[in-house]
Structure formats: structure tokens, C-alpha cells
Design a protein around this motif. Sequence first.
Motif, PDB file in Angstrom:
ATOM      1  N   THR A   1      17.314  -5.677   4.157  1.00  0.00           N
ATOM      2  CA  THR A   1      16.376  -4.597   4.503  1.00  0.00           C
ATOM      3  C   THR A   1      15.196  -4.601   3.531  1.00  0.00           C
ATOM      4  OG1 THR A   1      18.250  -3.286   5.249  1.00  0.00           O
ATOM      5  CG2 THR A   1      16.182  -2.114   4.941  1.00  0.00           C
TER       6      THR A   1
ATOM      7  N   GLY B   1      11.371  -5.376   4.350  1.00  0.00           N
ATOM      8  CA  GLY B   1      10.420  -4.317   4.024  1.00  0.00           C
ATOM      9  C   GLY B   1       9.224  -4.857   3.253  1.00  0.00           C
TER      10      GLY B   1
ATOM     11  N   LEU C   1       7.205  -6.976   5.512  1.00  0.00           N
ATOM     12  CA  LEU C   1       6.442  -6.108   6.424  1.00  0.00           C
ATOM     13  C   LEU C   1       5.195  -5.559   5.728  1.00  0.00           C
ATOM     14  CD1 LEU C   1       6.347  -4.594   9.149  1.00  0.00           C
ATOM     15  CD2 LEU C   1       7.735  -2.804   8.118  1.00  0.00           C
ATOM     16  N   SER C   2       5.381  -5.096   4.496  1.00  0.00           N
ATOM     17  CA  SER C   2       4.263  -4.566   3.714  1.00  0.00           C
ATOM     18  C   SER C   2       3.176  -5.621   3.530  1.00  0.00           C
ATOM     19  CB  SER C   2       4.750  -4.165   2.327  1.00  0.00           C
ATOM     20  OG  SER C   2       4.887  -2.788   2.251  1.00  0.00           O
TER      21      SER C   2
ATOM     22  N   TYR D   1       1.310  -3.218  11.865  1.00  0.00           N
ATOM     23  CA  TYR D   1       2.571  -3.849  11.513  1.00  0.00           C
ATOM     24  C   TYR D   1       2.978  -4.883  12.549  1.00  0.00           C
ATOM     25  CZ  TYR D   1       3.000  -0.030   8.189  1.00  0.00           C
ATOM     26  OH  TYR D   1       2.787   0.840   7.172  1.00  0.00           O
TER      27      TYR D   1
ATOM     28  N   HIS E   1      13.361  -4.936  10.282  1.00  0.00           N
ATOM     29  CA  HIS E   1      13.516  -4.076   9.094  1.00  0.00           C
ATOM     30  C   HIS E   1      14.255  -2.782   9.471  1.00  0.00           C
ATOM     31  CE1 HIS E   1      12.521  -2.122   5.326  1.00  0.00           C
ATOM     32  NE2 HIS E   1      11.819  -1.186   5.920  1.00  0.00           N
TER      33      HIS E   1
ATOM     34  N   ALA F   1      18.149  -1.833   8.577  1.00  0.00           N
ATOM     35  CA  ALA F   1      18.278  -0.605   7.777  1.00  0.00           C
ATOM     36  C   ALA F   1      19.303   0.322   8.431  1.00  0.00           C
ATOM     37  CB  ALA F   1      16.923   0.091   7.663  1.00  0.00           C
TER      38      ALA F   1
ATOM     39  N   PHE G   1      14.172   7.028   6.327  1.00  0.00           N
ATOM     40  CA  PHE G   1      13.921   7.024   7.780  1.00  0.00           C
ATOM     41  C   PHE G   1      12.722   7.902   8.123  1.00  0.00           C
ATOM     42  CE2 PHE G   1      16.979   4.499  10.161  1.00  0.00           C
ATOM     43  CZ  PHE G   1      17.716   4.002   9.105  1.00  0.00           C
TER      44      PHE G   1
ATOM     45  N   GLY H   1       9.572   6.108   6.751  1.00  0.00           N
ATOM     46  CA  GLY H   1       9.371   4.891   7.563  1.00  0.00           C
ATOM     47  C   GLY H   1       8.777   5.242   8.916  1.00  0.00           C
ATOM     48  N   ALA H   2       9.322   6.288   9.550  1.00  0.00           N
ATOM     49  CA  ALA H   2       8.822   6.709  10.861  1.00  0.00           C
ATOM     50  C   ALA H   2       7.385   7.209  10.753  1.00  0.00           C
ATOM     51  CB  ALA H   2       9.727   7.793  11.437  1.00  0.00           C
TER      52      ALA H   2
ATOM     53  N   HIS I   1       8.972   5.857  -0.086  1.00  0.00           N
ATOM     54  CA  HIS I   1       9.702   4.775   0.592  1.00  0.00           C
ATOM     55  C   HIS I   1      10.069   3.653  -0.391  1.00  0.00           C
ATOM     56  CE1 HIS I   1      10.856   3.348   4.624  1.00  0.00           C
ATOM     57  NE2 HIS I   1      10.680   2.143   4.142  1.00  0.00           N
ATOM     58  N   ARG I   2       9.347   3.570  -1.515  1.00  0.00           N
ATOM     59  CA  ARG I   2       9.660   2.549  -2.520  1.00  0.00           C
ATOM     60  C   ARG I   2      10.670   3.044  -3.541  1.00  0.00           C
ATOM     61  NH1 ARG I   2       3.608   0.445  -3.819  1.00  0.00           N
ATOM     62  NH2 ARG I   2       3.507  -1.190  -2.243  1.00  0.00           N
TER      63      ARG I   2
HETATM   64  C1  HEM Z   1      17.814   1.728   4.182  1.00  0.00           C
HETATM   65  C2  HEM Z   1      16.630   1.991   4.675  1.00  0.00           C
HETATM   66  C3  HEM Z   1      15.320   1.346   4.232  1.00  0.00           C
HETATM   67  C4  HEM Z   1      14.989   0.693   3.079  1.00  0.00           C
HETATM   68  C5  HEM Z   1      15.889   0.395   1.875  1.00  0.00           C
HETATM   69  C6  HEM Z   1      13.592   0.307   3.173  1.00  0.00           C
HETATM   70  C7  HEM Z   1      12.886  -0.394   2.210  1.00  0.00           C
HETATM   71  C8  HEM Z   1      11.562  -0.795   2.323  1.00  0.00           C
HETATM   72  C9  HEM Z   1      10.820  -1.523   1.325  1.00  0.00           C
HETATM   73  C10 HEM Z   1      11.387  -1.977  -0.025  1.00  0.00           C
HETATM   74  C11 HEM Z   1       9.566  -1.715   1.785  1.00  0.00           C
HETATM   75  C12 HEM Z   1       8.426  -2.451   1.068  1.00  0.00           C
HETATM   76  C13 HEM Z   1       7.574  -1.483   0.281  1.00  0.00           C
HETATM   77  C14 HEM Z   1       6.509  -2.222  -0.480  1.00  0.00           C
HETATM   78  O1  HEM Z   1       6.836  -3.092  -1.277  1.00  0.00           O
HETATM   79  O2  HEM Z   1       5.350  -1.913  -0.303  1.00  0.00           O
HETATM   80  C15 HEM Z   1       9.496  -1.107   3.094  1.00  0.00           C
HETATM   81  C16 HEM Z   1       8.373  -1.077   3.883  1.00  0.00           C
HETATM   82  C17 HEM Z   1       8.281  -0.438   5.098  1.00  0.00           C
HETATM   83  N1  HEM Z   1       9.320   0.208   5.773  1.00  0.00           N
HETATM   84 FE1  HEM Z   1      11.189   0.453   5.078  1.00  0.00          FE
HETATM   85  N2  HEM Z   1      13.108   0.742   4.386  1.00  0.00           N
HETATM   86  C18 HEM Z   1      14.135   1.374   5.058  1.00  0.00           C
HETATM   87  C19 HEM Z   1      14.077   1.952   6.306  1.00  0.00           C
HETATM   88  C20 HEM Z   1      12.953   1.987   7.096  1.00  0.00           C
HETATM   89  C21 HEM Z   1      12.896   2.582   8.423  1.00  0.00           C
HETATM   90  C22 HEM Z   1      14.070   3.214   9.129  1.00  0.00           C
HETATM   91  C23 HEM Z   1      11.611   2.431   8.864  1.00  0.00           C
HETATM   92  C24 HEM Z   1      10.985   2.869  10.150  1.00  0.00           C
HETATM   93  C25 HEM Z   1      11.360   3.847  10.898  1.00  0.00           C
HETATM   94  C26 HEM Z   1      10.856   1.756   7.836  1.00  0.00           C
HETATM   95  C27 HEM Z   1       9.526   1.442   7.897  1.00  0.00           C
HETATM   96  C28 HEM Z   1       8.803   0.741   6.951  1.00  0.00           C
HETATM   97  C29 HEM Z   1       7.387   0.426   7.047  1.00  0.00           C
HETATM   98  C30 HEM Z   1       6.465   0.810   8.178  1.00  0.00           C
HETATM   99  C31 HEM Z   1       7.056  -0.312   5.881  1.00  0.00           C
HETATM  100  C32 HEM Z   1       5.691  -0.905   5.508  1.00  0.00           C
HETATM  101  C33 HEM Z   1       4.942   0.043   4.584  1.00  0.00           C
HETATM  102  C34 HEM Z   1       3.561  -0.466   4.213  1.00  0.00           C
HETATM  103  O3  HEM Z   1       2.609  -0.162   4.923  1.00  0.00           O
HETATM  104  O4  HEM Z   1       3.427  -1.162   3.214  1.00  0.00           O
HETATM  105  N3  HEM Z   1      11.714   1.486   6.765  1.00  0.00           N
HETATM  106  N4  HEM Z   1      10.717  -0.546   3.398  1.00  0.00           N
END
Ligand code: HEM
Length: 124
Positions: free
Chosen positions: A17, A21, A24-25, A31, A39, A43, A82, A85-86, A102-103
Motif C-alpha cells: 500500500t 501510495g 501514485l503521488s 491520478y 493503492h 489498502a 480513508f 484519501g477519498a 495521509h503521510r
Molecule cells: C492503509 C491505508 C493507506 C495507506 C497506508 C496509504 C498510504 C499512502 C502513502 C504513503 C502515500 C504517498 C504519500 C506521499 O509520499 O506523498 C499515499 C498517497 C495517496 N493515497 Fe493513500 N494510503 C492508504 C489508503 C488510501 C485510500 C483508501 C485512498 C483513497 C480513497 C488513498 C488515496 C491516496 C491518494 C489520492 C494519494 C496521492 C496523494 C498525492 O496527491 O500525493 N489512500 N497513500
Amino acid sequence: MGFAIKVLTPGVLFILTLAFGVWLSRSGKPYNGLIFNTHKLIALAAVVITAIQTFNALKIGERQPILIGLVIVIGLCAVALFVTGALMSAHKATGRATLTIHRIAPLLAVLAALGTLFLLDGRA
Ligand code: HEM
């Protein structure tokens, strides 16, 4: 199921995950749909499996208040992830705070999970 497998499965899903993530970033906006859905789904799987293992572990009679507290912290982190992320994916919250939460939430969840495992001491 052995203790190692019980910890390893959610652990591997969690690391995947994180990897998706960060990918994705870095892939920028808008996205990438495939990376975003991967992702999100991994998750979800990680959270469901962690919840099942945690409830099974608590059933064995561990009722220390600090343990319950740590489990609540992990649950709140999952909810925060969540929700933020949403919000990010719906472009509803583009501010830095959302991404910062989120980080930080994964880090906090890992610390609480390590504390939980330490307190369970191989008894799960
Ligand atoms: C256990 C749950 C989750 C974990 C551990 C997690 C972890 C992460 C991490 C580490 C990043 C990278 C942040 C960065 O370095 O900039 C990320 C990015 C992202 N995650 Fe998650 N995430 C989880 C759940 C979710 C869910 C459920 C969603 C959507 C509904 C989501 C949407 C996103 C989005 C859109 C980004 C990109 C953010 C950006 O614009 O840089 N994530 N996530």
C-alpha cells in the motif's frame, strides 16, 4: 496459522500500500486510475485482514487497557487514511494538511501496531 504468517500477511499488504501510495503521488495529477485503484484496494485488503487478526488476538483474553488504546489508535489511523484519501481523490481538499495527515497516519499506525505486537508477545 502461525504468529509469523498472521503478522506477515498484513505487513506485506501494508508495505505494498505504501509503495503504491508513493508511486501514485509521484505519478502526479490527475491520478493514474490503475495505480489509484490498486493503492485503494490493497489498502482495503490490508485493513480488513488486520482487523480480523486483531479481533482474533483480542478474543484470546488480552484486555490490558493500553492494548485496547493502541488498537483504537490503529483504527482511527485507518479511518483518517480513508477519509483523507477519498478527499484527495475527489479533489475536495487540495490543501497540504490532507496529504500531511495521509503521510503521518501510516507512521502512527506502524508504531501502534509494533506496540500491540510487543504487548501480545507472541500470544496471538
Ligand atoms: C492503509 C491505508 C493507506 C495507506 C497506508 C496509504 C498510504 C499512502 C502513502 C504513503 C502515500 C504517498 C504519500 C506521499 O509520499 O506523498 C499515499 C498517497 C495517496 N493515497 Fe493513500 N494510503 C492508504 C489508503 C488510501 C485510500 C483508501 C485512498 C483513497 C480513497 C488513498 C488515496 C491516496 C491518494 C489520492 C494519494 C496521492 C496523494 C498525492 O496527491 O500525493 N489512500 N497513500
